[in-house]
Design an enzyme around this catalytic site. Structure first.
Site, PDB file in Angstrom:
ATOM      1  N   GLU A  20      -2.845   0.617  -9.438  1.00 38.69           N
ATOM      2  CA  GLU A  20      -1.780   1.583  -9.685  1.00 38.69           C
ATOM      3  C   GLU A  20      -0.480   0.846 -10.014  1.00 38.69           C
ATOM      4  OE1 GLU A  20      -3.311   5.115  -6.652  1.00 38.69           O
ATOM      5  OE2 GLU A  20      -1.863   3.666  -5.925  1.00 38.69           O
TER       6      GLU A  20
ATOM      7  N   SER B  75       0.824  -1.217   0.000  1.00 38.33           N
ATOM      8  CA  SER B  75       0.000   0.000   0.000  1.00 38.33           C
ATOM      9  C   SER B  75       0.849   1.255   0.000  1.00 38.33           C
ATOM     10  CB  SER B  75      -0.874   0.049   1.248  1.00 38.33           C
ATOM     11  OG  SER B  75      -1.716  -1.040   1.278  1.00 38.33           O
TER      12      SER B  75
ATOM     13  N   ASN C 164      -4.377   6.902  -2.643  1.00 33.66           N
ATOM     14  CA  ASN C 164      -4.304   6.953  -1.179  1.00 33.66           C
ATOM     15  C   ASN C 164      -3.915   8.333  -0.667  1.00 33.66           C
ATOM     16  OD1 ASN C 164      -5.253   4.459  -0.611  1.00 33.66           O
ATOM     17  ND2 ASN C 164      -3.256   3.490  -0.364  1.00 33.66           N
TER      18      ASN C 164
ATOM     19  N   HIS D  69      -0.395  -2.100  -7.449  1.00 34.83           N
ATOM     20  CA  HIS D  69      -1.214  -1.852  -6.257  1.00 34.83           C
ATOM     21  C   HIS D  69      -2.706  -2.003  -6.540  1.00 34.83           C
ATOM     22  CE1 HIS D  69      -2.702   1.203  -3.055  1.00 34.83           C
ATOM     23  NE2 HIS D  69      -2.671  -0.015  -2.562  1.00 34.83           N
TER      24      HIS D  69
HETATM   25  N1  LIG Z   1      -5.923  -4.412   3.149  1.00 31.22           N
HETATM   26  C1  LIG Z   1      -6.009  -3.538   2.165  1.00 31.22           C
HETATM   27  O1  LIG Z   1      -7.003  -2.815   2.034  1.00 31.22           O
HETATM   28  C2  LIG Z   1      -4.892  -3.425   1.157  1.00 31.22           C
HETATM   29  C3  LIG Z   1      -5.146  -2.738  -0.049  1.00 31.22           C
HETATM   30  C4  LIG Z   1      -4.124  -2.666  -1.003  1.00 31.22           C
HETATM   31  C5  LIG Z   1      -2.880  -3.219  -0.729  1.00 31.22           C
HETATM   32  N2  LIG Z   1      -2.661  -3.863   0.462  1.00 31.22           N
HETATM   33  C6  LIG Z   1      -1.328  -4.435   0.696  1.00 31.22           C
HETATM   34  O2  LIG Z   1      -1.395  -5.834   0.432  1.00 31.22           O
HETATM   35  C7  LIG Z   1      -0.486  -6.520   1.288  1.00 31.22           C
HETATM   36  C8  LIG Z   1      -1.247  -7.565   2.070  1.00 31.22           C
HETATM   37  O3  LIG Z   1      -2.231  -6.926   2.854  1.00 31.22           O
HETATM   38  P1  LIG Z   1      -3.466  -7.731   3.440  1.00 31.22           P
HETATM   39  O4  LIG Z   1      -4.443  -6.720   3.906  1.00 31.22           O
HETATM   40  O5  LIG Z   1      -3.872  -8.799   2.487  1.00 31.22           O
HETATM   41  O6  LIG Z   1      -2.767  -8.422   4.715  1.00 31.22           O
HETATM   42  P2  LIG Z   1      -3.256  -9.710   5.535  1.00 31.22           P
HETATM   43  O7  LIG Z   1      -2.674  -9.548   6.892  1.00 31.22           O
HETATM   44  O8  LIG Z   1      -4.707  -9.932   5.385  1.00 31.22           O
HETATM   45  O9  LIG Z   1      -2.510 -10.903   4.756  1.00 31.22           O
HETATM   46  C9  LIG Z   1      -1.112 -11.041   4.742  1.00 31.22           C
HETATM   47  C10 LIG Z   1      -0.795 -12.512   4.607  1.00 31.22           C
HETATM   48  O10 LIG Z   1       0.619 -12.675   4.463  1.00 31.22           O
HETATM   49  C11 LIG Z   1       0.927 -13.928   5.011  1.00 31.22           C
HETATM   50  N3  LIG Z   1       2.377 -14.024   5.214  1.00 31.22           N
HETATM   51  C12 LIG Z   1       3.140 -13.550   6.225  1.00 31.22           C
HETATM   52  N4  LIG Z   1       4.438 -13.868   6.012  1.00 31.22           N
HETATM   53  C13 LIG Z   1       4.476 -14.538   4.831  1.00 31.22           C
HETATM   54  C14 LIG Z   1       5.519 -15.119   4.064  1.00 31.22           C
HETATM   55  N5  LIG Z   1       6.792 -15.088   4.481  1.00 31.22           N
HETATM   56  N6  LIG Z   1       5.206 -15.738   2.896  1.00 31.22           N
HETATM   57  C15 LIG Z   1       3.923 -15.802   2.479  1.00 31.22           C
HETATM   58  N7  LIG Z   1       2.869 -15.262   3.179  1.00 31.22           N
HETATM   59  C16 LIG Z   1       3.167 -14.645   4.323  1.00 31.22           C
HETATM   60  C17 LIG Z   1       0.112 -13.990   6.296  1.00 31.22           C
HETATM   61  O11 LIG Z   1      -0.033 -15.330   6.757  1.00 31.22           O
HETATM   62  C18 LIG Z   1      -1.195 -13.372   5.839  1.00 31.22           C
HETATM   63  O12 LIG Z   1      -2.136 -14.333   5.428  1.00 31.22           O
HETATM   64  C19 LIG Z   1       0.192  -5.467   2.151  1.00 31.22           C
HETATM   65  O13 LIG Z   1       1.412  -5.114   1.568  1.00 31.22           O
HETATM   66  C20 LIG Z   1      -0.783  -4.298   2.104  1.00 31.22           C
HETATM   67  O14 LIG Z   1      -0.161  -3.070   2.267  1.00 31.22           O
HETATM   68  C21 LIG Z   1      -3.638  -3.989   1.402  1.00 31.22           C
END
Ligand SMILES: NC(=O)c1ccc[n+]([C@@H]2O[C@H](COP(=O)([O-])OP(=O)(O)OC[C@H]3O[C@@H](n4cnc5c(N)ncnc54)[C@H](O)[C@@H]3O)[C@@H](O)[C@H]2O)c1
Length: 291
Positions: A156, A123, A195, A144
């Protein structure tokens, strides 16, 4: 390399974002492997797909044949090596922790084919903070997606100083193939594009609340019924996660020194209590009371 060379996609992380991004890629015809370190999260992701695809058939958004093909395209694994060994394009969507992402990209670099593009769905972490952990910085880019990735059209593509034009072009073309609207950021900028705009709205909403001017509900109502937003900033924050907003606020402050970007006191209070939004049953709103 061009977009037609992209046939296999690996999605790392099966959480909030990863399970939806991998489902999307599989529906759009890519052989997709979704990887997570947690077996529990992988099971949840698989259960989601097995419910989601028949639901799309019922709603006549997919034919039975398309749903069957999408399911066949999608596999789940807890092995990074297995996930990326044949990948042409890797989308990392693990926790928003820069050191973790750097470690994963360093491993990826060794395990994925040398032609593979390595994208992060982060993000706010620009890919130049990760690219030098690999031997192929020209193939590292931010891709993104927005939450929920199966629904939101915008993606993005952020081109860092190290990212080649070819990588940016293929990433934009991948957005087209996934039937998303890609926007190309020609430079890295803290907060990316949307964002930054959202942050301005959300920051104002938080301070209106802190000043005791209006309630969470009324601020959300104003944005929905006055500005035509599909949901207000607090409801949206419950969906995307208060924990993510907290880290994003801290990171923005560290990067810019601008105190007004720090998380608001009430956001911090919720985070201390583990109230991260919908995923924990409580955030700005209480979901445990909802029918
Ligand atoms: N939540 C949002 O609205 C959103 C929107 C856009 C981008 N993002 C980005 O997407 C990414 C994930 O966010 P999220 O909300 O899905 O997080 P989340 O916490 O729901 O999921 C993250 C996952 O990563 C896994 N994980 C941890 N270490 C790992 C590894 N070494 N190898 C593989 N998997 C591993 C965890 O078990 C977990 O299931 C982040 O970088 C976040 O900034 C999030």
């Amino acid at each position: 390399m061009n977009i037609d060379d992209v046939k296999n996609i690996a999605v790392l992380g099966a959480g909030n974002m990863g399970h939806q991004i991998s489902t999307l890629c599989a529906i759009k015809g890519y052989k997709t492997t979704c990887m997570d370190v947690s077996d529990e999260i992988l099971k949840k992701a698989e259960a989601f797909v097995d419910k989601y695809l028949p639901g799309r058939v019922e709603k006549e958004r997919l034919t039975k044949e398309q749903a069957k093909k999408a399911r066949e395209n999608l596999t789940f694994t807890s092995s990074l090596e297995e996930a990326v060994k044949d990948a042409d394009y890797v989308i990392e969507a693990v926790l928003e922790v820069v050191d973790l992402k750097r470690k994963i990209f360093a491993d990826l670099d060794k395990m994925a084919p040398s032609h593979a593009i390595l994208a992060t769905n982060s993000s706010y972490i620009v890919s130049s903070r990760i690219a030098d952990a690999t031997s192929r910085p020209e193939k590292v880019v931010n891709l993104h997606f927005f939450n929920p990735a199966l629904v939101m059209k915008l993606v993005e593509v952020v081109q860092g100083p190290h990212t080649s034009d070819e990588t940016a072009k293929i990433s934009m073309a991948l957005c087209d193939k996934l039937e998303k609207i890609g926007v190309h950021l020609k430079k890295e900028v803290e907060g990316f594009l949307l964002n930054r705009i959202f942050r301005a709205i959300s920051r104002e909403a938080m301070w209106i609340l802190e000043m005791g001017v209006a309630s969470v509900e009324d601020i959300d109502k104003a944005c929905v019924f006055g500005a035509g937003h599909p949901m207000g900033p607090f409801r949206l924050n419950d969906l995307t996660g208060l924990d993510l907003s907290y880290t994003m606020g801290m990171e923005a402050f560290r990067e810019t020194g601008d105190r007004s970007l720090l998380p608001s006191p009430r956001l911090v209070e919720h985070c201390i209590k583990g109230e991260y939004g919908e995923k924990t049953g409580k955030g700005w709103y209480d979901y445990s009371k909802q029918s």
